[in-house]
Scaffold this active site. Structure first.
Site, PDB file in Angstrom:
ATOM      1  N   ASN A  45     -16.934 -63.868  20.355  1.00  0.00           N
ATOM      2  CA  ASN A  45     -17.228 -64.054  21.764  1.00  0.00           C
ATOM      3  C   ASN A  45     -16.019 -63.578  22.567  1.00  0.00           C
ATOM      4  OD1 ASN A  45     -17.309 -65.494  24.389  1.00  0.00           O
ATOM      5  ND2 ASN A  45     -19.200 -66.338  23.560  1.00  0.00           N
ATOM      6  N   HIS A  56     -21.113 -62.036  23.913  1.00  0.00           N
ATOM      7  CA  HIS A  56     -21.207 -63.135  22.949  1.00  0.00           C
ATOM      8  C   HIS A  56     -20.779 -62.625  21.584  1.00  0.00           C
ATOM      9  CE1 HIS A  56     -24.129 -65.981  25.259  1.00  0.00           C
ATOM     10  NE2 HIS A  56     -23.210 -65.464  26.058  1.00  0.00           N
ATOM     11  N   GLU A  58     -22.269 -62.374  18.647  1.00  0.00           N
ATOM     12  CA  GLU A  58     -23.196 -61.463  17.988  1.00  0.00           C
ATOM     13  C   GLU A  58     -23.228 -60.111  18.700  1.00  0.00           C
ATOM     14  OE1 GLU A  58     -24.862 -65.706  17.630  1.00  0.00           O
ATOM     15  OE2 GLU A  58     -23.824 -64.518  19.159  1.00  0.00           O
ATOM     16  N   SER A  81     -25.464 -71.219  16.040  1.00  0.00           N
ATOM     17  CA  SER A  81     -26.849 -70.805  16.234  1.00  0.00           C
ATOM     18  C   SER A  81     -26.964 -69.902  17.464  1.00  0.00           C
ATOM     19  CB  SER A  81     -27.724 -72.047  16.394  1.00  0.00           C
ATOM     20  OG  SER A  81     -29.072 -71.674  16.524  1.00  0.00           O
ATOM     21  N   CYS A  83     -27.890 -67.958  20.865  1.00  0.00           N
ATOM     22  CA  CYS A  83     -28.533 -68.228  22.144  1.00  0.00           C
ATOM     23  C   CYS A  83     -29.760 -67.313  22.265  1.00  0.00           C
ATOM     24  CB  CYS A  83     -27.558 -67.965  23.291  1.00  0.00           C
ATOM     25  SG  CYS A  83     -27.221 -66.206  23.563  1.00  0.00           S
ATOM     26  N   CYS A  86     -28.901 -63.479  22.276  1.00  0.00           N
ATOM     27  CA  CYS A  86     -28.542 -62.951  20.961  1.00  0.00           C
ATOM     28  C   CYS A  86     -29.739 -62.985  20.012  1.00  0.00           C
ATOM     29  CB  CYS A  86     -27.354 -63.714  20.400  1.00  0.00           C
ATOM     30  SG  CYS A  86     -25.859 -63.472  21.402  1.00  0.00           S
ATOM     31  N   ASP A 146     -20.728 -70.767  29.255  1.00  0.00           N
ATOM     32  CA  ASP A 146     -21.179 -69.889  28.173  1.00  0.00           C
ATOM     33  C   ASP A 146     -22.676 -70.039  27.916  1.00  0.00           C
ATOM     34  OD1 ASP A 146     -20.152 -67.927  26.140  1.00  0.00           O
ATOM     35  OD2 ASP A 146     -21.168 -69.325  24.808  1.00  0.00           O
TER      36      ASP A 146
END
Length: 150
Positions: A45, A56, A58, A81, A83, A86, A146
């Site tokens: 991130n 982010h 990912e 996990s 969002c 993503c 975030d």
């Protein structure tokens, strides 16, 4: 959950990316893209560090991976996990498998992914859980920003 050695190895790299992000003053979320035993890219991130609202973990990882003609056979590892942004990208690119470090501090969109045929394994990794809990406790405003609740 006990991961296969290769999955544990790449999740550890994702965790180290998350830790580096935390130490830089950012959100501690790291990610890795791998094809079998081959690491394609890793990222974290970068929202705070780069002032980029969509950087982010990912997304940073996928940017660093560059163009891929196909994501078949690849696995995306993420310390937290995903969002919805993503998760949508995972579905858009047809990434078939995701290993999630933890979903306790943020449930994310695991069922969204599974409903679209993505294999999702939640590791319940103690290091990932502890780091994210510490971040949320120490930086609640940044965490809320975030996840767009700020």
């Amino acid at each position: 959950m006990q991961l296969a050695p290769l999955d544990a190895k790449f999740l550890s790299v994702a965790y180290n990316e998350a830790l580096a992000g935390f130490e830089e003053g950012g959100c501690p979320i790291g990610s890795v893209l791998a094809a079998g035993e081959t690491l394609i890219a890793q990222g974290r991130n970068q929202r705070v560090q780069k002032g980029d609202p969509i950087a982010h973990g990912e997304m940073d990882c996928l940017r660093k991976a560059g163009r891929q003609t196909s994501y078949r056979g690849m696995t995306l590892y993420t310390s937290l996990s995903p969002c919805m942004m993503c998760a949508g990208t995972i579905v858009q690119f047809s990434i078939p498998r995701v290993i999630v470090g933890e979903a306790r501090n943020f449930a994310g969109n695991i069922e969204f992914l599974r409903a679209r045929g993505v294999e999702v394994i939640v590791a319940d990794d103690a290091d990932c859980i502890t780091l994210m809990a510490r971040f949320i406790r120490e930086q609640p405003a940044l965490w809320n920003e975030d996840i767009a609740e700020g």
